[in-house]
Design a protein around this motif. Structure first.
Motif, mmCIF file in Angstrom:
data_model
loop_
_atom_site.group_PDB
_atom_site.id
_atom_site.type_symbol
_atom_site.label_atom_id
_atom_site.label_comp_id
_atom_site.label_asym_id
_atom_site.label_seq_id
_atom_site.Cartn_x
_atom_site.Cartn_y
_atom_site.Cartn_z
ATOM 1 N N TYR A 1 0.813 -1.223 0.000
ATOM 2 C CA TYR A 1 0.000 0.000 0.000
ATOM 3 C C TYR A 1 0.844 1.270 0.000
ATOM 4 O O TYR A 1 0.708 2.140 -0.855
ATOM 5 C CB TYR A 1 -0.875 0.050 1.258
ATOM 6 C CG TYR A 1 -2.096 -0.830 1.260
ATOM 7 C CD1 TYR A 1 -2.505 -1.542 0.145
ATOM 8 C CD2 TYR A 1 -2.864 -0.945 2.418
ATOM 9 C CE1 TYR A 1 -3.638 -2.329 0.184
ATOM 10 C CE2 TYR A 1 -3.996 -1.726 2.465
ATOM 11 C CZ TYR A 1 -4.378 -2.423 1.334
ATOM 12 O OH TYR A 1 -5.501 -3.191 1.388
ATOM 13 N N VAL B 1 1.109 3.993 -3.166
ATOM 14 C CA VAL B 1 0.461 5.301 -3.053
ATOM 15 C C VAL B 1 1.498 6.420 -3.144
ATOM 16 O O VAL B 1 1.294 7.421 -3.840
ATOM 17 C CB VAL B 1 -0.323 5.415 -1.727
ATOM 18 C CG1 VAL B 1 -0.888 6.825 -1.556
ATOM 19 C CG2 VAL B 1 -1.455 4.404 -1.689
ATOM 20 N N CYS C 1 -6.313 5.611 -5.714
ATOM 21 C CA CYS C 1 -5.612 4.585 -4.952
ATOM 22 C C CYS C 1 -6.569 3.717 -4.139
ATOM 23 O O CYS C 1 -6.453 2.486 -4.130
ATOM 24 C CB CYS C 1 -4.580 5.236 -4.027
ATOM 25 S SG CYS C 1 -3.224 6.050 -4.894
ATOM 26 N N ILE D 1 2.664 6.774 -6.811
ATOM 27 C CA ILE D 1 1.665 7.401 -7.682
ATOM 28 C C ILE D 1 1.557 8.895 -7.398
ATOM 29 O O ILE D 1 1.498 9.720 -8.320
ATOM 30 C CB ILE D 1 0.299 6.706 -7.495
ATOM 31 C CG1 ILE D 1 0.334 5.308 -8.107
ATOM 32 C CG2 ILE D 1 -0.824 7.534 -8.129
ATOM 33 C CD1 ILE D 1 -0.917 4.500 -7.853
#
Length: 476
Positions: A207, A211, A450, A214
């Motif tokens: 995770y 994130v 996300c 991105i």
């Protein structure tokens, strides 16, 4: 934020949280110090909404309990204001208004048609089933209205509009409750504990990195924005965003904006995911429970989602297959996963403090231990202290578990109220015009992409990997 006398909100939140924690420990020596604290119930009749948290004080009128709670919080925050060099008179006026408006929002959020998770028990035909934590949303919305449409009134509140102080204090107190829950979970099925721990480590390593990548590469956010956003989406929303912001010394507006998004999207998840789980995962009940813990980003919403899933899937399994599962195992799975995620907050704050000090903002030469210490968010120390103290006491002396639960329930009254103050004041400082200039539209786009693009589905995959085939015990 440094006060004019030099004490920071970070240190102040540590001492305020520990003070409430120590008072709560009075039950261990037979002294009920915090039992008068206000407990807010889901209500249809508002006269039954308030009562003291301690059953021994049930004769005390709820309004008396509420007023005592207000006086207590006013005194300790006023002492803190003096320590920070704030304007004492303005703080007193501001805090009084913040408290009563915030509590009115909290009470509104407990209205049965909004909060009841079982409408039938309340004698009503329907409910939004948002739990009492809908009060956080109400507080945030009212705060946004004040901050954006009543600037002069927001100015009156300004001295007491300190969302970081309130949330950090709440996190220190929260550690105690999590310590007791972790100790209680130690006696449950070892497979659930082990699988839950593996699941959150696996999920978090994926995770956070994705994130962050991105946000940096495709949305061009700075590290200051990308790190709290990654933590807010990945770990536990508001608490994680605040802790990360402190570790990397982000401006206060950064975790505040992330926190606003976390709360809003947690409600969306609460309304959608349990029904998806009932439709597609009713034959894999423990997968559904773990999914709620991994996907829903605030404690209350995650646990509420687990409770709804537990009820929905047990009902469907009974009708479709004649299988009657024991109540609570899906909820326990969701809660266990969420506890491990919460515990990770302090660990991750320390890791980020070291990385930012050594690699991101280094000025050459050796990294000084003092620099890491100065950067490390001090309130996380309080969180760790309250957590491990209660965990140790409960594991070393199992006979005190009942007292520990009662003590942390009393502490939790004040943790919840500090959360309410947090969300209201987050709204007050969230001027839409300024937030848009700061980039909240782009921030929301990252969050939506996300959360709904891969986090929910990776959480589902990991839940399936670790809990596929694990069934709750049968009732009877």
């Amino acid at each position: 934020m440094e006060g004019r006398n030099g004490i920071s909100e970070d240190w102040l939140s540590l001492w305020m949280g520990l003070f409430i924690f120590v008072l709560g420990l009075g039950l261990f020596v037979g002294v009920d110090i915090l039992g008068w604290g206000i407990k807010t119930n889901v209500w249809l009749d508002i006269t039954k909404a308030l009562n003291p948290i301690s059953g021994d004080l049930k004769a005390m009128p709820g309004i008396t309990s509420l007023f005592l709670t207000y006086i207590f919080l006013l005194v300790i925050t006023e002492i803190g204001a003096i320590a920070m060099g704030a304007n004492v008179g303005r703080f007193m006026i501001g805090f009084t208004l913040v408290f009563w408006i915030g509590y009115a929002c909290w009470l509104t959020g407990h209205y049965a048609y909004i909060a009841a998770t079982d409408a039938g028990k309340m004698g009503i035909g329907w409910s939004l089933r948002l739990t009492g934590e809908a009060g956080f949303i109400v507080a945030l919305m009212v705060g946004l209205i004040v901050g954006n449409f009543f600037p002069r009134f927001a100015g009156v509140l300004q001295e007491a509009t300190r969302p970081e102080l309130y949330i950090k204090t709440a996190i220190v107190i929260m550690g105690a409750g999590l310590g007791v829950k972790a100790a209680g979970a130690a006696g449950l099925a070892s497979a659930v504990m082990f699988r839950g721990l593996c699941a959150i480590i696996e999920a978090y390593l994926i995770y956070w990195a994705v994130v962050y990548f991105i946000a940096r590469k495709y949305f061009k956010f700075s590290r200051e924005w990308a790190a709290p956003l990654a933590s807010g989406i990945s770990i536990c929303g508001v608490s994680a965003a605040i802790a990360t912001g402190g570790a990397i010394r982000a401006r206060p507006v950064v975790p505040i904006m992330v926190s606003s998004l976390v709360v809003i999207f947690a409600v969306v998840e609460l309304l959608i995911l349990p029904f998806l789980a009932q439709t597609f995962l009713w034959t894999e009940p423990m997968v559904a429970g773990a999914w709620m813990g991994l996907a829903v980003k605030t404690d209350g919403a995650a646990v509420a989602s687990g409770a709804i899933v537990d009820s929905l899937i047990r009902a469907k399994a009974l009708v479709a297959q004649g299988i009657s599962y024991k109540e609570g195992w899906m909820l326990m799975t969701a809660t266990t996963v969420k506890i491990f995620i919460d515990i990770f907050i302090g660990v991750w704050a320390f890791i980020l403090a070291v990385i930012w000090c050594a690699k991101i903002e280094c000025t050459g030469g050796r990294v000084r231990a003092m620099e890491i210490w100065e950067r490390f968010p001090k309130f996380v120390l309080g969180y760790a202290l309250t957590f491990f103290f209660m965990l140790f006491i409960c594991l070393a002396f199992p006979g005190v578990m009942k007292t520990a639960k009662a003590a942390t329930a009393q502490m939790d009254v004040f943790r919840v109220l500090f959360f309410v103050l947090t969300f209201f004041t987050i709204g007050v400082v969230s001027n839409f015009k300024k937030l848009w200039e700061e980039g909240i539209g782009k921030l929301a786009a990252v969050y939506v992409l996300c959360l709904f693009g891969f986090i929910i589905w990776i959480g589902l995959l990991i839940s399936w990997i670790f809990f596929h085939g694990v069934k709750p015990p049968l009732a009877g």
